[in-house]
Design an enzyme around this catalytic site. Structure first.
Site, PDB file in Angstrom:
ATOM      1  N   LYS A   9      48.356  13.520  65.855  1.00  0.00           N
ATOM      2  CA  LYS A   9      47.207  14.082  65.126  1.00  0.00           C
ATOM      3  C   LYS A   9      46.454  15.114  65.982  1.00  0.00           C
ATOM      4  CE  LYS A   9      46.462   9.820  62.499  1.00  0.00           C
ATOM      5  NZ  LYS A   9      45.423   8.882  62.039  1.00  0.00           N
ATOM      6  N   TYR A  49      47.629  11.279  52.383  1.00  0.00           N
ATOM      7  CA  TYR A  49      46.696  10.151  52.359  1.00  0.00           C
ATOM      8  C   TYR A  49      46.264   9.807  50.941  1.00  0.00           C
ATOM      9  CZ  TYR A  49      46.304  10.319  57.476  1.00  0.00           C
ATOM     10  OH  TYR A  49      46.560  10.263  58.830  1.00  0.00           O
ATOM     11  N   PHE A  57      35.587   7.239  53.485  1.00  0.00           N
ATOM     12  CA  PHE A  57      35.875   7.961  54.729  1.00  0.00           C
ATOM     13  C   PHE A  57      36.813   9.137  54.533  1.00  0.00           C
ATOM     14  CE2 PHE A  57      39.066   4.460  54.783  1.00  0.00           C
ATOM     15  CZ  PHE A  57      40.233   5.177  54.989  1.00  0.00           C
ATOM     16  N   ARG A  85      55.211   1.150  64.766  1.00  0.00           N
ATOM     17  CA  ARG A  85      53.852   0.660  64.473  1.00  0.00           C
ATOM     18  C   ARG A  85      53.346  -0.221  65.624  1.00  0.00           C
ATOM     19  NH1 ARG A  85      50.855   2.231  59.943  1.00  0.00           N
ATOM     20  NH2 ARG A  85      50.116   0.097  59.679  1.00  0.00           N
ATOM     21  N   THR A  91      44.944  -0.054  63.997  1.00  0.00           N
ATOM     22  CA  THR A  91      44.387   1.237  63.560  1.00  0.00           C
ATOM     23  C   THR A  91      43.257   1.711  64.463  1.00  0.00           C
ATOM     24  OG1 THR A  91      44.991   0.786  61.261  1.00  0.00           O
ATOM     25  CG2 THR A  91      43.285   2.441  61.625  1.00  0.00           C
ATOM     26  N   ARG A 102      47.259   3.450  71.138  1.00  0.00           N
ATOM     27  CA  ARG A 102      45.837   3.501  70.768  1.00  0.00           C
ATOM     28  C   ARG A 102      44.988   2.658  71.715  1.00  0.00           C
ATOM     29  NH1 ARG A 102      47.388   2.663  64.429  1.00  0.00           N
ATOM     30  NH2 ARG A 102      47.632   4.850  63.826  1.00  0.00           N
ATOM     31  N   ASN A 112      42.641   8.187  66.133  1.00  0.00           N
ATOM     32  CA  ASN A 112      43.524   7.183  66.731  1.00  0.00           C
ATOM     33  C   ASN A 112      44.866   7.785  67.144  1.00  0.00           C
ATOM     34  OD1 ASN A 112      44.582   7.542  64.209  1.00  0.00           O
ATOM     35  ND2 ASN A 112      44.331   5.428  63.535  1.00  0.00           N
ATOM     36  N   HIS A 115      49.836   8.826  63.695  1.00  0.00           N
ATOM     37  CA  HIS A 115      50.086   8.150  62.429  1.00  0.00           C
ATOM     38  C   HIS A 115      51.548   7.757  62.384  1.00  0.00           C
ATOM     39  CE1 HIS A 115      50.402   7.326  58.108  1.00  0.00           C
ATOM     40  NE2 HIS A 115      51.536   7.985  58.173  1.00  0.00           N
ATOM     41  N   GLU A 126      56.772  10.053  52.982  1.00  0.00           N
ATOM     42  CA  GLU A 126      56.104  10.892  53.984  1.00  0.00           C
ATOM     43  C   GLU A 126      57.090  11.851  54.669  1.00  0.00           C
ATOM     44  OE1 GLU A 126      54.048   8.116  56.502  1.00  0.00           O
ATOM     45  OE2 GLU A 126      52.704   7.492  54.902  1.00  0.00           O
TER      46      GLU A 126
HETATM   47  P1  CMP Z   1      46.435   6.413  59.855  1.00  0.00           P
HETATM   48  O1  CMP Z   1      47.377   5.427  60.422  1.00  0.00           O
HETATM   49  O2  CMP Z   1      46.832   7.858  59.908  1.00  0.00           O
HETATM   50  O3  CMP Z   1      46.140   6.036  58.324  1.00  0.00           O
HETATM   51  C1  CMP Z   1      44.951   6.408  57.672  1.00  0.00           C
HETATM   52  C2  CMP Z   1      43.946   6.973  58.608  1.00  0.00           C
HETATM   53  O4  CMP Z   1      42.623   6.977  58.114  1.00  0.00           O
HETATM   54  C3  CMP Z   1      43.883   6.108  59.852  1.00  0.00           C
HETATM   55  O5  CMP Z   1      45.037   6.278  60.607  1.00  0.00           O
HETATM   56  C4  CMP Z   1      42.593   6.583  60.478  1.00  0.00           C
HETATM   57  O6  CMP Z   1      42.753   7.819  61.140  1.00  0.00           O
HETATM   58  C5  CMP Z   1      41.762   6.791  59.231  1.00  0.00           C
HETATM   59  N1  CMP Z   1      40.929   5.630  58.906  1.00  0.00           N
HETATM   60  C6  CMP Z   1      41.323   4.415  58.517  1.00  0.00           C
HETATM   61  N2  CMP Z   1      40.265   3.627  58.252  1.00  0.00           N
HETATM   62  C7  CMP Z   1      39.169   4.396  58.485  1.00  0.00           C
HETATM   63  C8  CMP Z   1      37.790   4.168  58.372  1.00  0.00           C
HETATM   64  N3  CMP Z   1      37.312   2.991  57.957  1.00  0.00           N
HETATM   65  N4  CMP Z   1      36.957   5.163  58.687  1.00  0.00           N
HETATM   66  C9  CMP Z   1      37.456   6.357  59.095  1.00  0.00           C
HETATM   67  N5  CMP Z   1      38.768   6.642  59.194  1.00  0.00           N
HETATM   68  C10 CMP Z   1      39.627   5.661  58.895  1.00  0.00           C
END
Ligand code: CMP
Length: 152
Positions: A9, A49, A57, A85, A91, A102, A112, A115, A126
């Site tokens: 990212k 997404y 968010f 993963r 996350t 992470r 984070n 992805h 994807e």
């Molecule tokens: P990712 O694994 O790319 O999948 C969805 C993304 O949304 C996640 O990583 C974070 O970057 C983001 N994300 C998930 N939950 C939240 C949250 N509660 N607030 C802000 N960003 C979030």
């Protein structure tokens, strides 16, 4: 053998962590089948997404994911979806175990770093968003005989 989508990212690119993170996947013995840097557009963000578009968010997530280039990778390996993963960790960087990407490099839920697809269905969907069929490289790795037994 499974194939999964990994995205480095904008925070990973801006913090110059790409080499270290790609190294984690190489060190594990996973195979990189495709890789490119690109700018995520708002439209691609909404497609990628889709399950989060209605969440509170999402506007902040879209702003973040479109803020700088990402690196998209197709990664192959035995049970690659779960293995990748697990290498990423939970996350939120605040919850992710030490030793995961992470856990070691992120202190954020949103930023984070990486992805990765969470299921075979997500991986298929994807990978199609980021790559054309001819962009996947099919090659035999010289090291494979020393990475796993023939019957694994
Ligand atoms: P990712 O694994 O790319 O999948 C969805 C993304 O949304 C996640 O990583 C974070 O970057 C983001 N994300 C998930 N939950 C939240 C949250 N509660 N607030 C802000 N960003 C979030």
């Amino acid at each position: 053998m499974q194939r999964t989508l990994v995205l480095l990212k904008p925070d990973c690119v801006q913090r110059r962590l790409m080499g270290k993170i790609i190294g984690r996947f190489e060190d594990k013995g996973l195979r990189i089948a495709a890789m490119k840097m690109l700018q995520v557009t708002p439209e691609l963000s909404r497609q990628h997404y889709a399950e989060h578009v209605e969440k509170p968010f999402y506007p902040s997530l879209e702003s973040f994911i479109t803020s700088a280039p990402v690196v998209a990778m197709a990664i192959d390996g035995l049970e690659a979806i779960q293995v990748v993963r697990d290498i990423l960790g939970a996350t939120s960087g605040l919850k992710a175990a030490a030793g995961t990407i992470r856990g070691d490099y992120s202190s954020s839920r949103q930023m984070n770093l990486v992805h990765a697809s969470d299921s075979e269905a997500s991986a298929t969907r994807e990978l199609e968003l980021y790559f054309n069929a001819e962009e996947f490289c099919d090659y035999e790795e010289a090291t494979v005989a020393f990475l796993r037994a023939d019957d694994e």
